[in-house]
Motif scaffolding. Structure first.
Motif, PDB file in Angstrom:
ATOM      1  N   GLY B 276       0.821  -1.209   0.000  1.00  0.00           N
ATOM      2  CA  GLY B 276       0.000   0.000   0.000  1.00  0.00           C
ATOM      3  C   GLY B 276       0.854   1.257   0.000  1.00  0.00           C
ATOM      4  O   GLY B 276       2.062   1.224  -0.183  1.00  0.00           O
ATOM      5  N   GLY B 277       0.204   2.362   0.196  1.00  0.00           N
ATOM      6  CA  GLY B 277       0.942   3.627   0.290  1.00  0.00           C
ATOM      7  C   GLY B 277       1.050   4.307  -1.050  1.00  0.00           C
ATOM      8  O   GLY B 277       1.332   3.656  -2.050  1.00  0.00           O
ATOM      9  N   LEU B 278       0.858   5.593  -1.055  1.00  0.00           N
ATOM     10  CA  LEU B 278       0.839   6.347  -2.301  1.00  0.00           C
ATOM     11  C   LEU B 278       2.178   6.276  -3.012  1.00  0.00           C
ATOM     12  O   LEU B 278       2.244   6.127  -4.230  1.00  0.00           O
ATOM     13  CB  LEU B 278       0.467   7.812  -1.990  1.00  0.00           C
ATOM     14  N   GLY B 279       3.244   6.342  -2.227  1.00  0.00           N
ATOM     15  CA  GLY B 279       4.587   6.322  -2.813  1.00  0.00           C
ATOM     16  C   GLY B 279       4.806   5.074  -3.634  1.00  0.00           C
ATOM     17  O   GLY B 279       5.238   5.131  -4.790  1.00  0.00           O
ATOM     18  N   LYS B 280       4.464   3.920  -3.062  1.00  0.00           N
ATOM     19  CA  LYS B 280       4.706   2.654  -3.766  1.00  0.00           C
ATOM     20  C   LYS B 280       3.795   2.503  -4.973  1.00  0.00           C
ATOM     21  O   LYS B 280       4.224   2.006  -6.014  1.00  0.00           O
ATOM     22  CB  LYS B 280       4.503   1.491  -2.800  1.00  0.00           C
ATOM     23  N   VAL B 281       2.547   2.905  -4.784  1.00  0.00           N
ATOM     24  CA  VAL B 281       1.626   2.777  -5.904  1.00  0.00           C
ATOM     25  C   VAL B 281       2.108   3.622  -7.076  1.00  0.00           C
ATOM     26  O   VAL B 281       2.154   3.167  -8.218  1.00  0.00           O
ATOM     27  CB  VAL B 281       0.188   3.191  -5.487  1.00  0.00           C
ATOM     28  N   SER B 282       2.530   4.859  -6.774  1.00  0.00           N
ATOM     29  CA  SER B 282       2.948   5.711  -7.900  1.00  0.00           C
ATOM     30  C   SER B 282       4.267   5.211  -8.486  1.00  0.00           C
ATOM     31  O   SER B 282       4.475   5.281  -9.697  1.00  0.00           O
ATOM     32  CB  SER B 282       3.034   7.178  -7.494  1.00  0.00           C
ATOM     33  N   LEU B 283       5.144   4.675  -7.634  1.00  0.00           N
ATOM     34  CA  LEU B 283       6.397   4.120  -8.153  1.00  0.00           C
ATOM     35  C   LEU B 283       6.099   2.985  -9.129  1.00  0.00           C
ATOM     36  O   LEU B 283       6.656   2.906 -10.233  1.00  0.00           O
ATOM     37  CB  LEU B 283       7.274   3.613  -7.005  1.00  0.00           C
ATOM     38  N   ASP B 284       5.179   2.108  -8.722  1.00  0.00           N
ATOM     39  CA  ASP B 284       4.829   0.978  -9.581  1.00  0.00           C
ATOM     40  C   ASP B 284       4.179   1.458 -10.871  1.00  0.00           C
ATOM     41  O   ASP B 284       4.460   0.951 -11.956  1.00  0.00           O
ATOM     42  CB  ASP B 284       3.874   0.026  -8.848  1.00  0.00           C
ATOM     43  N   PHE B 285       3.312   2.475 -10.711  1.00  0.00           N
ATOM     44  CA  PHE B 285       2.637   3.008 -11.887  1.00  0.00           C
ATOM     45  C   PHE B 285       3.658   3.579 -12.871  1.00  0.00           C
ATOM     46  O   PHE B 285       3.630   3.291 -14.064  1.00  0.00           O
ATOM     47  CB  PHE B 285       1.641   4.097 -11.448  1.00  0.00           C
ATOM     48  N   VAL B 286       4.607   4.355 -12.327  1.00  0.00           N
ATOM     49  CA  VAL B 286       5.622   4.964 -13.182  1.00  0.00           C
ATOM     50  C   VAL B 286       6.480   3.883 -13.848  1.00  0.00           C
ATOM     51  O   VAL B 286       6.769   3.951 -15.044  1.00  0.00           O
ATOM     52  CB  VAL B 286       6.498   5.948 -12.359  1.00  0.00           C
ATOM     53  N   SER B 287       6.871   2.854 -13.077  1.00  0.00           N
ATOM     54  CA  SER B 287       7.716   1.785 -13.637  1.00  0.00           C
ATOM     55  C   SER B 287       7.039   1.117 -14.825  1.00  0.00           C
ATOM     56  O   SER B 287       7.640   0.957 -15.892  1.00  0.00           O
ATOM     57  CB  SER B 287       8.002   0.703 -12.592  1.00  0.00           C
TER      58      SER B 287
END
Lengths: 332, 516
Positions: B276-287
């Motif tokens: 969870g967490g916004l940071g991880k979600v956005s990191l995954d999205f960007v990747s």
């Protein structure tokens, strides 16, 4: 009956076609292109020879020679058109060529001897030019005026591989002739200007036109193409203190199965019918000035005192060393 | 291994294996005999060797580093299109290299969209020729492969472990230390070594984006010695160096692949407490977005530019397309004639498979030079350009085909062997009635791969072709060489459609009758 006549007609025409001798000429890619001299020369020669002239694009300069050595005695080639005096020594050594048996007096500057003298027994000249770096006057403001200035600048250049292409070899000898023992240092200075080293002239010039580099190694006559064919005056050749020359030559193969036709072609090569095609298709100076005058764009910007050319017999001795310096500088 | 009472005939497999071994070892021998021992390697050859190893190393490390976040994102996220993306990651394997190079040029070349954008914001331009370009193209091809291999590692971690970790109250750091890092320590070196081995023998990329003394691989140096200088001795010497390099890389890859993980993975998303967490979600999205764009944009560029170029193509392109199509079919036929007997024989003795895997260590240009040396005294090698290309392409596809076929053949032999023996079915009848119907799926897949690989190959043909015979990739390379980029893009579209079409047709053909 009708069918029989038709069949007989077909058979006879095939037989007639089979008897038409074929003269195979190996040359470089841009010579046979639609806009190159190939199509016009083919038409002009076929009018006189009662034969089929076949151009085969087999790569630039050294690659052309390698191809012949690869094929050896099995080669279909009767004529090779597109070597130059720098390669003539290596080509003669291959033992694949036969003497042309003609005496000619070409209108070609001869920096190391008497003008008009032509002593090579195996190869005949058909055109010539001065190597130069070509740039776009609308894009490049500070035009380097020598190899030192080019090396010191951050102007990007595309050059050709001296192992495969005649302009590439010409550049190598140009630098070596001008700088002697300092040539290696010049190449080290140029190394960071070189965007890429292409296999042939066409690739390099194409890259330049696509904007992949500021300058390209070509000929002083290249801007004439843009002026005459495209009405584009933006391309220019950078004047250097001296310009190395290229004399392009053709030769007859010893294994040719059409030796008489090959001789005929070589003789044809020195006539107006061939020579008048050269300026506005191959964009070089004709080796035997035709009657009709050259376009204004061909006005020679370079005087004979600036012309340089290492005599064909001396190239082999210089080539190895120059190549080693080039490789060492560019592989760093 | 339970072989069953059925006595599988091994001699056809033996014959096929001997043919393959003769081709690979015989050409190697011809090359070595031709290499003049006293000459030694010049400074430019050493530069080529250094460049070959260095670019392969860089390509492997960069591909893996870029693949880790993408694989992690794909492993811990569930979203529509995830399966499509994972499937798409397999596409570069059959994507013709020359098409990808053209696509990369239209994005990263000096006139490409990236540099137009950089110029627009006033940043310095990027350069695609030389080491950068070679590594870029290799990364383009190998990020998907690395992602798949590492993703597999992630998926092999049973969901239970993550649950247990959650119960024990592991934070992200412990999770990484206890579960993920040990997995990565196994999966990452394997992926890196496989990519290193693939990049060592890369030819098309070096031919188009490298070149010159600064960016010449050994494979390219072989081509140049052959083509520019007609120095067969030096070509042979370089070929020997190439065999050593590829051989060492292949051995490394084999060693790394021995340490396999915990059995088959379930291709399902593990629900994780720490994702969870916004940071991880956005990191995954960007990747995932960045990786998809990096892979898709060049191909889309080729398709767009090519659609316009289709009308500007010279007639030779269509001739070359027909030639390539025929070579691809012939190559597939030869591959099947070799792979099927070897796979059947390998069902009772694994040693046979090893012979086929030889093909991985062989370099097409070495085989090409060897065949040239052998053929030259007796016949015109240029007249044999197309048959030689079909043959070499078949041998190159053989290792992959065997990987696909050996398992299913063994399953059939084990499951139906006793019954077949009882009923007295053997020989051709057994092949026709029992084996082949059950093998249609894997056969279709293997044939599809072989056909697509052959269709897109630019290797041996570059050595042998004269100006009249050309395959489609070679014709495309020539168009690029004469800077008819629009026509080249048109040819790229034809090549792309034929390659994927061939793969699809064979694979589909195999699957549609699988129940028959």
């Amino acid at each position: 009956m009708k069918y029989l006549a038709l069949a007989a007609g077909t058979l006879m025409s095939t037989a007639a076609w089979a008897e038409t001798p074929v003269l195979t000429v190996y040359t470089y890619d841009s010579f046979v292109a639609d806009w190159g001299p190939g199509p016009q020369i083919e038409a002009a020669f076929e009018e006189t020879c009662d034969c089929d002239l076949k151009f085969v694009a087999a790569g630039d300069g050294a690659a052309l020679l390698a191809r012949l050595r690869l094929e050896g005695a099995r080669s279909d080639a009767d004529i090779v058109l597109g070597l130059d005096t720098n390669l003539a020594g290596a080509a003669a050594e291959s033992g694949l060529f036969a003497p042309h048996g003609q005496s000619v007096a070409p209108d070609v500057p001869n920096p190391s001897g008497e003008a008009g003298a032509w002593e090579d027994p195996l190869f005949l000249p058909y055109d010539w030019g001065y190597f130069a770096f070509i740039y776009d006057t609308e894009k490049l403001a500070d035009v380097p005026g020598s190899f030192e200035e080019l090396a010191a600048s951050d102007v990007s250049i595309v050059i050709q591989d001296p192992r495969s292409s005649t302009p590439g070899l010409g550049l190598l000898l140009w630098v070596k002739e001008q700088y002697g023992d300092e040539a290696g240092a010049i190449w080290e200075g140029l190394a960071d200007n070189v965007v890429t080293v292409t296999k042939g002239w066409s690739e390099a010039y194409g890259l330049f036109l696509e904007g992949e580099a500021d300058m390209v190694l070509s000929y002083t006559t290249s801007p004439a193409y843009h002026i005459v064919a495209e009405e584009d005056e933006s391309k220019a050749a950078a004047p250097f203190p001296s310009h190395y020359m290229q004399i392009e030559v053709a030769g007859k193969l010893a294994n040719s199965d059409q030796p008489e036709l090959a001789d005929k072609f070589l003789a044809f090569m020195t006539t107006d019918a061939f020579q008048s095609v050269i300026p506005t298709t191959n964009w070089m100076y004709p080796a035997f000035t035709p009657n009709e005058p050259l376009p204004d764009a061909f006005a020679k910007p370079i005087g004979p005192e600036q012309a340089r050319l290492i005599p064909a017999g001396d190239v082999a001795a210089i080539r190895e060393e120059a190549m080693a310096e080039w490789r060492a500088a560019l592989s760093k | 291994m339970a072989r069953g009472a059925l006595q599988v005939r091994r001699w056809p497999g033996g014959v096929a294996a001997v043919c393959v071994a003769t081709l690979i070892l015989g050409t190697l021998l011809a090359v070595v005999l031709r290499a003049e021992a006293g000459r030694g390697l010049g400074p430019s050859d050493w530069a080529a060797i250094r460049f070959t190893v260095w670019q392969a190393l860089l390509s492997a490390v960069l591909s893996v580093l870029l693949a880790i976040p993408v694989a992690r994102a794909l492993a811990r996220r569930a979203f529509p299109g995830r399966r499509a993306i994972i499937g798409f990651l397999g596409a570069p394997f059959i994507l013709p290299v020359i098409v990808a190079v053209l696509g990369l040029l239209s994005v990263f070349g000096r006139g490409g969209i990236l540099n137009v954008a950089l110029r627009w914001v006033g940043l310095p331009e990027v350069q695609i020729y030389g080491l950068h370009g070679v590594v870029l193209a290799h990364v383009f091809f190998n990020v998907p492969l690395a992602t798949r291999l590492i993703l597999q590692g992630w998926q092999e971690i049973p969901a239970e472990r993550f649950r247990l970790a959650a119960q024990l109250g592991f934070g992200p750091r412990e999770m990484a230390r206890v579960i993920e890092r040990p997995m990565l320590r196994r999966a990452v070196p394997l992926a890196a070594v496989v990519i290193f081995a693939l990049c060592i023998s890369s030819f098309t990329v070096a031919l188009t984006l490298g070149g010159g003394p600064r960016a010449t691989t050994v494979e390219l140096a072989i081509y140049e010695a052959f083509h520019f200088e007609f120095d067969l001795g030096r070509a042979a010497l370089l070929a020997t160096v190439q065999i050593v390099l590829v051989g060492v890389a292949a051995l490394l890859a084999l060693r790394a692949s021995v340490a396999e993980g915990f059995g088959a993975g379930l291709d399902r998303v593990v629900t994780r407490s720490d994702s969870g967490g916004l940071g991880k979600v956005s990191l995954d999205f960007v990747s995932i977005t960045a990786a998809s764009l990096f892979l898709l944009v060049p191909i889309v560029m080729v398709a767009v530019e090519g659609a316009a170029g289709l009308w500007k193509m010279p007639a030779q392109v269509w001739t070359a397309a027909v030639v390539s199509f025929c070579v691809a079919l012939a190559s597939t036929g030869i591959m099947l004639a070799l792979a099927l007997p070897i796979a059947i024989a390998a069902a009772s003795w694994r040693g046979f498979e090893a012979v086929g895997l030889f093909g991985i260590a062989a370099s097409p240009l070495v085989i090409g030079v060897g065949l040239f040396v052998v053929i030259f005294p007796i016949a015109d090698p240029f007249a044999l350009a197309l048959p030689v290309t079909a043959l070499v392409n078949a041998v190159m596809a053989l290792p992959f085909a065997l990987r696909i076929l050996v398992g299913p053949v063994r399953d059939v032999v084990e499951s139906y062997g006793r019954l077949s023996a009882t009923l007295g079915i053997g020989g051709w009848a057994w092949m026709r009635l029992i084996l082949l119907p059950r093998l249609k799926g894997p056969l279709g897949f293997a044939s599809g791969l072989a056909a697509a690989l052959s269709m897109g190959d630019l290797g041996v043909i570059a050595l042998f072709a004269d100006s009249e015979t050309a395959t489609l990739p070679l014709q495309m390379y020539r168009l690029m060489g004469s800077y008819q980029m629009e026509a080249a893009a048109g040819a790229a579209v034809v090549l792309l459609v034929t390659s994927f079409g061939l793969f699809w047709a064979f694979d589909r053909g195999g699957r549609s009758h699988v129940d028959a």
